[in-house]
Design an enzyme around this catalytic site. Structure first.
Site, PDB file in Angstrom:
ATOM      1  N   CYS A  62       2.651  -1.156   0.417  1.00 28.34           N
ATOM      2  CA  CYS A  62       2.366  -2.125   1.219  1.00 28.34           C
ATOM      3  C   CYS A  62       3.439  -2.151   2.328  1.00 28.34           C
ATOM      4  O   CYS A  62       3.235  -2.603   3.313  1.00 28.34           O
ATOM      5  CB  CYS A  62       2.594  -3.520   0.337  1.00 28.34           C
ATOM      6  SG  CYS A  62       1.039  -3.944  -0.481  1.00 28.34           S
ATOM      7  N   LYS A  96      -1.453 -12.213   2.219  1.00 33.73           N
ATOM      8  CA  LYS A  96      -2.128 -11.137   3.126  1.00 33.73           C
ATOM      9  C   LYS A  96      -3.068 -10.561   1.666  1.00 33.73           C
ATOM     10  O   LYS A  96      -2.729 -10.138   0.703  1.00 33.73           O
ATOM     11  CB  LYS A  96      -1.272 -10.047   3.459  1.00 33.73           C
ATOM     12  CG  LYS A  96      -0.256  -9.285   2.431  1.00 33.73           C
ATOM     13  CD  LYS A  96       0.715  -8.466   3.078  1.00 33.73           C
ATOM     14  CE  LYS A  96       1.404  -7.385   2.364  1.00 33.73           C
ATOM     15  NZ  LYS A  96       0.583  -6.600   1.077  1.00 33.73           N
ATOM     16  N   ASP A 113       6.088  -8.498   0.021  1.00 32.92           N
ATOM     17  CA  ASP A 113       5.503  -8.813  -1.537  1.00 32.92           C
ATOM     18  C   ASP A 113       6.710  -8.829  -2.527  1.00 32.92           C
ATOM     19  O   ASP A 113       6.393  -8.064  -3.785  1.00 32.92           O
ATOM     20  CB  ASP A 113       4.599  -7.754  -1.905  1.00 32.92           C
ATOM     21  CG  ASP A 113       3.237  -7.761  -0.695  1.00 32.92           C
ATOM     22  OD1 ASP A 113       3.393  -8.605   0.094  1.00 32.92           O
ATOM     23  OD2 ASP A 113       2.419  -6.807  -0.801  1.00 32.92           O
TER      24      ASP A 113
HETATM   25  C1  C5J Z   1       2.236  -3.413  -2.885  1.00 36.84           C
HETATM   26  C2  C5J Z   1       0.608  -2.387  -4.477  1.00 36.84           C
HETATM   27  N1  C5J Z   1       2.662  -4.732  -2.678  1.00 36.84           N
HETATM   28  N2  C5J Z   1       1.742  -1.556  -4.687  1.00 36.84           N
HETATM   29  N3  C5J Z   1       1.132  -3.338  -3.521  1.00 36.84           N
HETATM   30  O1  C5J Z   1       2.702  -2.467  -2.390  1.00 36.84           O
HETATM   31  O2  C5J Z   1      -0.443  -2.634  -4.755  1.00 36.84           O
END
Ligand code: C5J
Length: 223
Positions: free
Chosen positions: A162, A129, A24
């Site tokens: 994540c 995802k 991400d």
């Molecule tokens: C991720 C989030 N990518 N913190 N998403 O960690 O909402």
């Protein structure tokens, strides 16, 4: 190859069976105006890991390793975003709402793109995802199995959400996973530190951690 200084003990891997998974690293989390900032976070903390992550990615590419990028991304009709997820966070700017970089966490929107410095190149895998974990509703496991991948090197954001979720999913599916310490970050430094401790506690109960310099040294030695 071996990362001798990995924590809690040396990490052995073979290049052909190992993938670098960057979680991400998308504008939504790292740049001002995205999902992360709408939740009240200081995104500059996350931006700080970009140079180290870029260097690790470059070294991994030069070694010929498989690269997987993920994005937290929902379909435009939000059919894959349960109300339980959408209804939390900032009530005036929820997932799917129009933000400064397009619709928040929606596939194809400007904010959903991986930042330029780490943009995928031809041959690399990009996984959208809908959950926090990279294995939930994505087919990632089957894809890695087909390629004979048994070991995963993780980087990305955020460490305790994540990244940690994905590492735990990977662990339960039988992968040996290592988290690159300086290629992951949280909006909450204490959460990052706690996650690194949790991962490697109890004899690597979730996996290993190591600085990216240790990975690059192993790649240079090539054994
Ligand atoms: C991720 C989030 N990518 N913190 N998403 O960690 O909402």
């Amino acid at each position: 190859m071996r990362i001798e200084t990995a924590n809690p003990f040396p990490y052995d891997f073979e290049l052909k069976n190992t993938a670098l998974v960057l979680i991400d690293m998308q504008r939504d989390f790292i740049e001002p105006g995205g999902f992360g900032e709408t939740l009240g976070n200081d995104v500059s903390l996350l931006e700080a890991i970009v140079p180290a992550t870029k260097a690790a990615l470059q070294a991994w590419r030069e070694a010929g390793g498989l690269v997987v990028h993920t994005r937290e991304a929902h379909k435009a009709d939000l059919s894959d975003c349960p109300p339980a997820k959408r209804n939390r966070g900032n009530p005036s700017l929820r997932i799917g709402d129009e933000g400064p970089m397009g619709r928040i966490l929606v596939a194809g929107e400007p904010g959903n793109q991986i930042i330029d410095a780490l943009a995928p190149v031809d041959g690399e895998i990009v996984i959208d995802k809908p959950g926090k974990g990279a294995f939930y509703a994505t087919g990632l496991h089957e894809l890695l199995q087909r390629r004979g991948i048994t070991h995963l090197l993780f980087g990305g954001v955020t460490t305790e959400v994540c990244v940690q979720t994905s590492m735990r999913e990977a662990n339960d599916r039988g992968y040996d996973s290592l988290l690159l310490e300086d290629c992951t970050e949280s909006y909450f430094p204490a959460f990052k530190a706690a996650t690194l401790d949790m991962v490697r506690a109890q004899g690597a109960i979730v996996g290993w951690t190591a600085p990216s310099a240790a990975l690059m040294a192993a790649l240079r030695q090539g054994q």
